[in-house]
Design an enzyme around this catalytic site. Structure first.
Site, PDB file in Angstrom:
ATOM      1  N   LYS A  72      -0.708   5.904  -4.065  1.00 60.09           N
ATOM      2  CA  LYS A  72      -1.625   5.118  -3.225  1.00 60.09           C
ATOM      3  C   LYS A  72      -2.870   5.968  -2.947  1.00 60.09           C
ATOM      4  O   LYS A  72      -3.020   6.550  -1.871  1.00 60.09           O
ATOM      5  CB  LYS A  72      -0.908   4.688  -1.936  1.00 60.09           C
ATOM      6  CG  LYS A  72      -1.510   3.418  -1.347  1.00 60.09           C
ATOM      7  CD  LYS A  72      -0.526   2.740  -0.424  1.00 60.09           C
ATOM      8  CE  LYS A  72      -1.170   1.699   0.451  1.00 60.09           C
ATOM      9  NZ  LYS A  72      -1.691   0.535  -0.254  1.00 60.09           N
TER      10      LYS A  72
ATOM     11  N   GLU B 100       0.061  -5.960 -11.575  1.00 60.27           N
ATOM     12  CA  GLU B 100       0.043  -6.231 -10.130  1.00 60.27           C
ATOM     13  C   GLU B 100      -0.833  -7.427  -9.803  1.00 60.27           C
ATOM     14  O   GLU B 100      -1.656  -7.881 -10.589  1.00 60.27           O
ATOM     15  CB  GLU B 100      -0.428  -5.004  -9.363  1.00 60.27           C
ATOM     16  CG  GLU B 100       0.594  -3.896  -9.389  1.00 60.27           C
ATOM     17  CD  GLU B 100       0.530  -3.012  -8.154  1.00 60.27           C
ATOM     18  OE1 GLU B 100       0.981  -3.448  -7.083  1.00 60.27           O
ATOM     19  OE2 GLU B 100       0.040  -1.890  -8.270  1.00 60.27           O
TER      20      GLU B 100
ATOM     21  N   ARG C 265       6.621   7.786   0.238  1.00 65.14           N
ATOM     22  CA  ARG C 265       5.619   7.412  -0.768  1.00 65.14           C
ATOM     23  C   ARG C 265       4.366   8.279  -0.637  1.00 65.14           C
ATOM     24  O   ARG C 265       3.764   8.654  -1.648  1.00 65.14           O
ATOM     25  CB  ARG C 265       5.275   5.933  -0.665  1.00 65.14           C
ATOM     26  CG  ARG C 265       4.430   5.459  -1.837  1.00 65.14           C
ATOM     27  CD  ARG C 265       4.285   3.962  -1.874  1.00 65.14           C
ATOM     28  NE  ARG C 265       3.611   3.444  -0.708  1.00 65.14           N
ATOM     29  CZ  ARG C 265       3.525   2.149  -0.390  1.00 65.14           C
ATOM     30  NH1 ARG C 265       4.095   1.245  -1.185  1.00 65.14           N
ATOM     31  NH2 ARG C 265       2.896   1.747   0.677  1.00 65.14           N
TER      32      ARG C 265
HETATM   33  N1  PLP Z   1       0.511  -2.781  -4.662  1.00 63.05           N
HETATM   34  C1  PLP Z   1      -0.650  -2.279  -4.225  1.00 63.05           C
HETATM   35  C2  PLP Z   1      -1.681  -1.929  -5.224  1.00 63.05           C
HETATM   36  C3  PLP Z   1      -0.852  -2.098  -2.844  1.00 63.05           C
HETATM   37  O1  PLP Z   1      -2.008  -1.614  -2.388  1.00 63.05           O
HETATM   38  C4  PLP Z   1       0.169  -2.443  -1.942  1.00 63.05           C
HETATM   39  C5  PLP Z   1       0.013  -2.224  -0.517  1.00 63.05           C
HETATM   40  O2  PLP Z   1       0.471  -1.252   0.028  1.00 63.05           O
HETATM   41  C6  PLP Z   1       1.363  -2.964  -2.454  1.00 63.05           C
HETATM   42  C7  PLP Z   1       1.496  -3.118  -3.813  1.00 63.05           C
HETATM   43  C8  PLP Z   1       2.485  -3.333  -1.546  1.00 63.05           C
HETATM   44  O3  PLP Z   1       3.178  -2.217  -1.087  1.00 63.05           O
HETATM   45  P1  PLP Z   1       3.948  -2.257   0.298  1.00 63.05           P
HETATM   46  O4  PLP Z   1       4.903  -3.366   0.226  1.00 63.05           O
HETATM   47  O5  PLP Z   1       4.633  -0.931   0.374  1.00 63.05           O
HETATM   48  O6  PLP Z   1       2.931  -2.442   1.335  1.00 63.05           O
HETATM   49  C1  COI Z   2      -1.081  -2.994   2.221  1.00 65.84           C
HETATM   50  O1  COI Z   2      -0.389  -3.963   1.904  1.00 65.84           O
HETATM   51  O2  COI Z   2      -0.803  -2.243   3.173  1.00 65.84           O
HETATM   52  C2  COI Z   2      -2.262  -2.665   1.455  1.00 65.84           C
HETATM   53  O3  COI Z   2      -2.484  -1.530   1.205  1.00 65.84           O
HETATM   54  C3  COI Z   2      -3.147  -3.713   0.995  1.00 65.84           C
HETATM   55  C4  COI Z   2      -4.627  -3.415   1.126  1.00 65.84           C
HETATM   56  C5  COI Z   2      -5.140  -3.640   2.509  1.00 65.84           C
HETATM   57  C6  COI Z   2      -5.044  -2.137   0.534  1.00 65.84           C
END
Ligand code: PLP
Ligand code: COI
Length: 339
Positions: A183, A219, A80
């Protein structure tokens, strides 16, 4: 770390012993360096400071009952980050280098990995910044990749407990063809006012609809959304949602449990029909949703009348966390045990 109150940690920053860094210059990534400084010495014209050339990731290390440390799906975070790099014109760090850096920084800070059953984990925060000086809007030629770690408790109040969310129409987190799928720090800057508004009104987090039509679910703050109905796991598909690794894992686990999976646009009205709903992410894990309020429409979508998480969310949560801590068989090879 005898003096840390592991069971009462919040999702915050605690200084640890070391971070690791890799710099990119002359079109090449350098050697991994170990640092004990919490600071970065930056040129004042660095592109990360002016033009948002900044990406980050988030993953966790878990201490198992056997005392071993496990890291969850770090190859997915590496991939990612590479996708984000393509999105904002930064050089891609190879997966092997990313994984080497994760393993190193976790090992160096071993004494900060919370004990099994404390409810806390070691949060791993990789970031990549453009460090070269530019005044015109152009990508940098120099970059720094850093990973720090910090022990954390639950992101949302109560951990695996239901929370209320509020639909916010006054701000967009990301544009349909913008950077929502990456991200990058800018997405989070765009979310700060919405997040504050939600908190000020007593909600756990803001809930976004799609930026163009305000018709479909996007989201759940910094987490993906899923709903459960008729033995089906449903999660929105959109060009502005961050592809969550937790959500991807839950889709697989739901399929393993015999649920059907649907990834498609989810109109707001469909919230009426879900038996359960949740926010999911590394920080959130699964945060079951008690209700989502749409103040402008004077509506409230309630998923939990008794305030308790639903049975499917509970089963998914136990399976996911079980794999992460090594209590359940890692049948999909998601976990790296550090030695
Ligand atoms: N959506 C957003 C905007 C996020 O910042 C995060 C955190 O990383 C997620 C979703 C969840 O992603 P992940 O499950 O890869 O942590
Ligand atoms: C995560 O779930 O790792 C996130 O990025 C959430 C937040 C702390 C930005």
């Amino acid at each position: 770390m005898e003096d840390l109150d592991w069971s009462n940690l919040s999702f915050g920053y605690i200084k640890t012993d070391y971070n690791v860094r890799i710099t990119y210059r002359n079109n090449a990534w350098g050697e991994l360096e170990i640092s004990s400084s919490e600071y970065v010495n930056l040129h004042m014209a660095a592109t990360c400071l002016h033009y948002g050339q900044e990406a980050f990731e988030g993953l966790k290390a878990y201490r198992g009952k056997d005392g071993k440390t496990r890291v969850f799906r770090m190859d997915e975070n590496a991939a990612r980050l590479q996708s984000t790099c393509r999105g904002i014109l930064m050089p891609e760090l190879p997966t092997e280098r990313f994984e080497e850096a994760v393993k190193k920084v976790v090992k160096l800070n071993e004494r900060f990995i919370p004990p099994y059953e404390s409810g806390a984990t070691l949060y791993i925060r990789p970031l990549l910044i453009g460090t070269g000086a530019q005044v015109g809007v152009h990508p940098s030629t120099e970059y720094t990749f850093i990973i720090f770690v910090t022990p954390v408790g639950p992101y949302f109040k109560g951990g695996f407990a239901t929370n209320p969310y509020v639909i916010i129409r006054g701000y967009d987190r990301a544009a349909p063809l913008g950077t929502g799928i990456y991200k990058v720090g800018g997405n989070y800057a765009a979310s700060l006012r919405a997040n504050k508004e939600a908190h000020d009104k007593g909600y756990s987090s803001e809930f976004y609809l799609d930026a163009k039509e305000k018709k479909y679910i996007d989201e759940c703050g910094a987490a993906n959304f899923f709903g459960i109905k008729n033995n089906t796991y449903i999660t929105p598909k959109s060009t502005s949602i961050l592809p969550s690794i937790t959500n991807k894992s839950l889709m697989q686990l739901a399929e393993d449990m015999g649920l059907k999976i649907e990834r498609r646009p989810v109109p707001e009205e469909e919230l009426n029909t879900f038996e359960e709903a949740g926010a999911c992410g590394t920080a959130a894990v699964i945060s079951p949703i008690q209700r989502i309020d749409d103040i402008e429409k004077n509506k409230s979508y309630v998923f939990s009348k008794d305030g308790k998480p639903g049975p499917v969310s509970t089963k998914l949560y136990n399976m996911l966390v079980g794999i992460q801590y090594g209590d359940k068989p890692d049948i999909h090879n998601w976990v790296t045990i550090l030695d």
